[in-house]
Design an enzyme around this catalytic site. Structure first.
Site, PDB file in Angstrom:
ATOM      1  CB  SER A  39      -1.400   0.080   1.518  1.00  0.00           C
ATOM      2  OG  SER A  39      -1.649   1.299   0.958  1.00  0.00           O
ATOM      3  CG  ASP A  60      -6.571  -2.982  -4.179  1.00  0.00           C
ATOM      4  OD1 ASP A  60      -6.521  -2.463  -2.848  1.00  0.00           O
ATOM      5  OD2 ASP A  60      -4.975  -3.324  -3.266  1.00  0.00           O
ATOM      6  CG  HIS A 117      -5.170  -2.991   0.542  1.00  0.00           C
ATOM      7  ND1 HIS A 117      -4.376  -2.553  -0.203  1.00  0.00           N
ATOM      8  CD2 HIS A 117      -4.881  -1.895   2.061  1.00  0.00           C
ATOM      9  CE1 HIS A 117      -4.120  -1.082  -0.550  1.00  0.00           C
ATOM     10  NE2 HIS A 117      -4.307  -1.123   1.431  1.00  0.00           N
TER      11      HIS A 117
END
Length: 537
Positions: free
Chosen positions: A209, A462, A491
């Protein structure tokens, strides 16, 4: 209807900085003293494995003044148990910004296959300002100040402006002397201090991320130190940071359309409509009804803004169907408890209309395998205080780039436009943020000009870093390869589950250092059939 915890709403600014100060060059290094530290390793805790060790380094607050004030940098490690196969260190970052990474080696040690695990000492750290690394704060924040902002309405925009300004003021008052230095570029410099302290010529890296952007910045600032880098669930460097928030609005639309098809195929189970158009009509009728007369759902009033306040919901077609069915039942005055999904699926706890609306980042939730929250609670640790995560989030998001508009009316115009173009979440994403009142950054964002032979990894569906932003990261890093998991949801990709198709190419790269000859597209196994659907057949 927010399954996701508040993203962080806390912008706090910094002490004023003289304009015209020279910007440090990408190659600027800490003073030799900081690069010659030797960690004093010790067992982190009696209730942790003896192999899990901790230490604290010192890093400059301001790398332009390396002999000045310092910050603590908490680091951890679990060494390879096979010295003959060891290549070096694998630095870990779970996401954020604002997420603790100190406990990540424990998680990765348990999940990584042995042939990869043997190659590395696993190294975690709390980024500057986070957790045990000289944490910053924006003080006591009200519930309305914990979020990324609410829906745009002309009649409430003045309150939105006050909300954004108030958060910036609180952060400036509480931590204004440190916040200007809590940036991605400085965290990348800290990573190089860690590398040097460990006696390594290069460093390998696994970042999820926000950690993908951090890794990308490191690869540009220290290309000669960049070894095997896996960037999982990509942040597009060209969108930092307002564009990344706006991507939640644009990228939710195809997910919503996919959901309407999915739910229509299961109309006997969910009763939301027999065609995609009918399912969409059901949803928007609920939004319109709740705007006229809030729906009482589990003893809470839900407005139309509340219903559309979580675009990430629609990246999970089953979960979205369960939730919307439950809200529809409440609207029909026959509430039904949701089944077959997580407890948050009832939709309780979201407030979409006010400035403190919940956000798609789930409390700055770190991406990655089974991560619950930014504070590392899923790794056996209590979550960091919300004010710490919030302060770091806005410090980075506002302080990394000077691209945020300074005129509140620009936000109003953008939000009004995007409410029409992207009706699910566009106005939330484009509404005013604390960055409008943030101090100007001390240095510009990092251009992606140097070739980076790294591996990017992405799920097709995602919700936090959508496919478009993952592709943007891959395209920005010339020389990279991308692994795309078609059908992949959620995610965080690598190690997310034992059957994830991306595990094979990532394991091969981390083991051998050889990138795939070309981009890889694989197909995730279909999800386990929904018991509710099976019972309806």
């Amino acid at each position: 209807m927010k399954r996701l915890a508040p993203l962080l709403a806390t912008s706090g600014l910094l002490a004023t900085v003289l304009t015209g100060l020279a910007t440090p060059s990408a190659s600027a290094a800490p003073s030799p003293a900081y690069m010659r530290q030797t960690p004093a390793w010790h067992r982190c805790s009696p209730d942790r494995p003896a192999a899990y060790e901790c230490a604290t380094l010192k890093v400059p607050l301001d790398y332009r003044r390396p002999e000045g004030r310092t910050l603590n940098l908490a680091i951890s490690r679990m060494k390879s148990e096979n010295p003959a196969e060891r290549r070096g260190v694998l630095l870990l970052n779970p996401g954020g910004p604002g997420a603790s990474g100190l406990y990540r080696p424990i998680r990765t040690n348990a999940e990584m296959p042995k042939e990869v695990r043997d190659r590395y000492d696993l190294v975690g750290f709390d980024p500057r300002g986070v957790g045990e690394s000289s944490p910053i704060s924006c003080g006591d924040l009200s519930e309305a100040e914990v979020g990324v902002g609410g829906a745009y309405r002309p009649e409430t925009f003045a309150a939105d402006v006050s909300w954004a300004r108030g958060i910036a003021d609180k952060c400036r008052e509480k931590s204004g002397d440190v916040i200007p230095y809590i940036t991605t570029r400085n965290t990348a410099r800290d990573m190089d201090v860690i590398r040097a302290a460990l006696g390594e010529r290069t460093v390998s890296y696994l970042g999820y991320s926000y950690g993908t952007y951090l890794g990308a910045v490191y690869s540009q600032m220290f290309p000669e130190r960049t070894d095997r880098f896996v960037l999982d669930s990509g942040v597009d460097p060209g969108r930092v940071w307002r564009g990344m928030i706006q991507a939640w609005g644009t990228e939710a639309e195809p997910a919503f359309e996919r959901w309407t098809r999915w739910a229509a195929e299961r109309s006997d189970t969910y009763g939301l409509g027999a065609t995609p158009e009918a399912v969409s009509a059901t949803f928007w009728a609920l939004v319109a009804r709740a705007d006229r007369d809030p729906i009482i759902h589990y003893e809470e009033k839900m407005t139309g803004d509340d219903i559309r306040a979580d675009p990430s919901l629609f990246f999970d077609p089953h979960g979205a169907s369960v939730v919307i069915k439950s809200i529809k039942a409440s609207a029909d005055q026959a509430p039904q408890p949701p089944t077959g999904t997580d407890p948050g699926a009832s939709g309780k706890g979201s407030r979409g209309k006010g400035p403190g609306a919940r956000s798609p980042l789930d409390g700055v939730r770190a991406a990655g395998p089974d991560t619950v929250d930014a504070g590392g609670a899923s790794e056996g640790r209590d979550a960091a205080p919300a004010s710490n995560a919030i302060a770091v989030y806005w410090a980075v998001v506002c302080g990394d780039t000077d691209s945020w508009p300074r005129d509140p009316e620009q936000y109003a115009r953008d939000a009004a436009r995007d409410k029409v173009k992207h009706p699910l979440y566009g106005d939330f994403a484009s509404n005013i943020k604390p960055c409008a009142f943030w101090q100007r950054p001390l240095e510009p964002a990092t251009p992606m000009k140097t070739r980076a032979y790294v591996l990017t990894v992405q799920n097709e569906w995602d919700p936090m870093t959508p496919l478009g932003t993952g592709r943007g990261l891959h395209q920005a890093l010339k020389g990279s390869r991308m692994v795309l998991a078609l059908g992949g949801e959620g995610h965080g990709v690598y190690l997310s589950n034992p059957t994830a198709c991306a595990n094979v190419p990532v394991n091969a790269y981390l083991s051998t250092g050889r990138l795939p000859a070309k981009d890889v597209t694989c197909h995730n196994p279909p999800p386990t059939p929904d018991p509710e659907e099976a019972g309806a057949r």
